[in-house]
Design an enzyme around this catalytic site. Structure first.
Site, PDB file in Angstrom:
ATOM      1  N   ARG A 109     -21.958   9.063 -28.008  1.00  0.00           N
ATOM      2  CA  ARG A 109     -22.141   9.553 -26.632  1.00  0.00           C
ATOM      3  C   ARG A 109     -21.326   8.766 -25.602  1.00  0.00           C
ATOM      4  NH1 ARG A 109     -27.933  10.422 -27.921  1.00  0.00           N
ATOM      5  NH2 ARG A 109     -28.146  12.637 -28.438  1.00  0.00           N
ATOM      6  N   LYS A 131      -8.608  13.824 -17.759  1.00  0.00           N
ATOM      7  CA  LYS A 131      -8.621  14.988 -18.648  1.00  0.00           C
ATOM      8  C   LYS A 131      -8.400  14.518 -20.083  1.00  0.00           C
ATOM      9  CE  LYS A 131      -7.123  18.870 -15.783  1.00  0.00           C
ATOM     10  NZ  LYS A 131      -6.088  19.916 -15.633  1.00  0.00           N
ATOM     11  N   GLU A 173       7.029  16.210 -14.766  1.00  0.00           N
ATOM     12  CA  GLU A 173       5.810  16.023 -13.988  1.00  0.00           C
ATOM     13  C   GLU A 173       6.118  15.357 -12.644  1.00  0.00           C
ATOM     14  OE1 GLU A 173       3.057  17.341 -14.684  1.00  0.00           O
ATOM     15  OE2 GLU A 173       3.096  17.740 -16.838  1.00  0.00           O
ATOM     16  N   LYS A 209      -0.638  12.266  -7.751  1.00  0.00           N
ATOM     17  CA  LYS A 209      -1.662  12.839  -8.627  1.00  0.00           C
ATOM     18  C   LYS A 209      -3.031  12.275  -8.291  1.00  0.00           C
ATOM     19  CE  LYS A 209      -3.160  14.037 -13.166  1.00  0.00           C
ATOM     20  NZ  LYS A 209      -2.881  14.204 -14.608  1.00  0.00           N
ATOM     21  N   GLU A 219     -11.666  19.779 -10.963  1.00  0.00           N
ATOM     22  CA  GLU A 219     -10.696  20.863 -10.834  1.00  0.00           C
ATOM     23  C   GLU A 219     -11.347  22.185 -10.424  1.00  0.00           C
ATOM     24  OE1 GLU A 219      -8.117  22.689 -14.117  1.00  0.00           O
ATOM     25  OE2 GLU A 219      -6.958  20.953 -13.531  1.00  0.00           O
ATOM     26  N   ARG A 223      -7.296  20.464  -6.897  1.00  0.00           N
ATOM     27  CA  ARG A 223      -6.643  19.843  -8.052  1.00  0.00           C
ATOM     28  C   ARG A 223      -5.911  20.866  -8.917  1.00  0.00           C
ATOM     29  NH1 ARG A 223      -9.029  15.531 -12.585  1.00  0.00           N
ATOM     30  NH2 ARG A 223      -7.147  15.584 -13.867  1.00  0.00           N
ATOM     31  N   ASN A 227      -1.634  22.180 -11.830  1.00  0.00           N
ATOM     32  CA  ASN A 227      -1.319  23.086 -12.933  1.00  0.00           C
ATOM     33  C   ASN A 227      -0.053  23.895 -12.681  1.00  0.00           C
ATOM     34  OD1 ASN A 227      -3.615  22.489 -14.593  1.00  0.00           O
ATOM     35  ND2 ASN A 227      -4.877  23.640 -13.156  1.00  0.00           N
ATOM     36  N   HIS A 230       2.306  25.037 -15.488  1.00  0.00           N
ATOM     37  CA  HIS A 230       1.630  24.816 -16.762  1.00  0.00           C
ATOM     38  C   HIS A 230       1.053  26.083 -17.390  1.00  0.00           C
ATOM     39  CE1 HIS A 230       2.136  20.668 -15.662  1.00  0.00           C
ATOM     40  NE2 HIS A 230       1.541  20.249 -16.742  1.00  0.00           N
ATOM     41  N   HIS A 234       2.545  25.839 -20.807  1.00  0.00           N
ATOM     42  CA  HIS A 234       1.706  25.578 -21.977  1.00  0.00           C
ATOM     43  C   HIS A 234       1.869  26.658 -23.030  1.00  0.00           C
ATOM     44  CE1 HIS A 234      -1.522  22.596 -20.274  1.00  0.00           C
ATOM     45  NE2 HIS A 234      -0.404  22.005 -20.634  1.00  0.00           N
ATOM     46  N   HIS A 249       6.596  18.562 -24.073  1.00  0.00           N
ATOM     47  CA  HIS A 249       5.738  19.087 -23.013  1.00  0.00           C
ATOM     48  C   HIS A 249       6.501  19.256 -21.707  1.00  0.00           C
ATOM     49  CE1 HIS A 249       2.179  19.722 -20.539  1.00  0.00           C
ATOM     50  NE2 HIS A 249       2.584  18.739 -19.758  1.00  0.00           N
TER      51      HIS A 249
END
Length: 348
Positions: A109, A131, A173, A209, A219, A223, A227, A230, A234, A249
């Site tokens: 946990r 993330k 980025e 960022k 998000e 935020r 993206n 992306h 992606h 990427h």
């Protein structure tokens, strides 16, 4: 009220920053997560001041960012009898940071973890924001959560170990951050191109960022600007993963930003010069990604699985000017196909 990011970002030599952190904090056990590249090139920079620890090595690359690799990490921590007061140090790029953080946050946990990003991409993007996740059945970051590391340690000396292509992947980025937030920063990149001041640019990009993350950690609002590029990027990255045309990427995000600028232009959100300036800067660092027309339907199917979607609609962030944007822009399949076709016609 803005919620501050509950972790420290250190811009310093790793032998000072991480060493000091370990001296003032107490952990029952420590593990360092590496791949074969960071074991060879980066581990030697930290091993001299680390306490007794377990070294966990996984295979590099997005193709290994899977549940099977996560099981390996959990198993090695279990074999070492890690309890909830243990620490995992993620030494590597975005794959190491995303997956190591995911494994730490779910092991018993949750145990503490810190990010030591060693690529430009991970320093300016992946290590900041909390993330975490793994890829699942061809969908990027399909399984994961938001969880902050205890600290992030950024040392640009690690970037000297990178090949030019890997370094440039991170530039995507940096360009994205400038496009959504800071026209002055964008103009600086245009003027300096490959001669930019790495340390200053990394710190500026991280702070851009960080400002979005501070305002909207989970998000739900602003935020989403991060993206940009992306949604389409992606899909391209996942489509080519594991093939002879596999790309990094940042290369996929660069293509995605151009495509999403085409959509913004189609809608009248931006002027032609914004698209032209974006393409010009991206072309200083990236080769054109070949996309076949017969791949369009598969790419769109991947976009329809994107995490940002709602009610079966594809969600993008689109520019309205350099340094300005609109989130939650629902785009049609026709708009995406037109953007992909326009991208196909580009020449470096």
């Amino acid at each position: 009220m803005t919620k501050s990011v509950p972790y420290n970002i250190h811009f310093d030599k790793i032998e000072r920053s991480l060493n000091a952190f370990l001296r003032i904090n107490s952990f029952s056990k420590v593990a360092v997560l590496v791949d074969e590249n960071t074991k060879q090139h980066c581990y030697s920079k930290v091993v001299g001041f680390l306490p007794e620890h377990t070294l966990i090595e996984i295979k590099s690359g997005e193709v290994n960012k899977t549940l099977d690799t996560a099981v390996q990490i959990w198993q090695e921590m279990t074999n070492a009898e890690f309890d909830r007061k243990a620490l995992l140090i993620n030494l590597g790029g975005g794959v190491i940071g995303d997956m190591g953080g995911f494994c730490a946050a779910t092991y018993k946990r949750g145990i503490s973890f810190v990010q030591v990003p060693t690529t430009l991409l991970s320093q300016v993007d992946a290590s900041v924001g909390g993330k975490l996740g793994i890829d699942f059945q061809g969908f990027k970051n399909h399984i994961g959560m938001f969880e902050h590391p205890q600290a992030v340690f950024i040392d640009v000396e690690f970037l000297k170990t990178l090949q030019p292509r890997e370094f440039n992947s991170g530039v995507a980025e940096i360009i994205k951050h400038a496009l959504i937030k800071d026209e002055i920063h964008f103009d600086y990149l245009v003027q300096t191109t490959t001669e930019f001041n790495v340390e200053a640019v990394v710190e500026r990009s991280v702070n851009i960022k960080k400002s979005f993350v501070e305002e909207d950690f989970k998000e739900s609002g602003v935020r989403k600007a991060l993206n940009f590029g992306h949604t389409i990027g992606h899909a391209i990255e996942s489509e080519l993963l594991g093939t002879e045309r596999e790309i990094l990427h940042g290369e996929a995000v660069a293509a995605g930003m151009i495509c999403e600028c085409h959509i913004a232009l189609q809608r009248g959100l931006i002027k032609e010069d914004v698209l032209e300036r974006t393409i010009h800067l991206i072309n200083q660092f990236f080769n054109h990604v070949e996309i076949e027309t017969n791949e369009f339907s598969s790419l769109i199917a991947r976009m329809l699985q994107d995490k940002k979607n709602s009610d079966g609609k594809i969600n993008c962030t689109l520019l309205t000017a350099i340094g300005q944007f609109e989130i939650d822009q629902w785009v049609s399949v026709d708009e995406i196909e037109k953007a992909l076709k326009n991208y196909q016609t580009l020449e470096k």
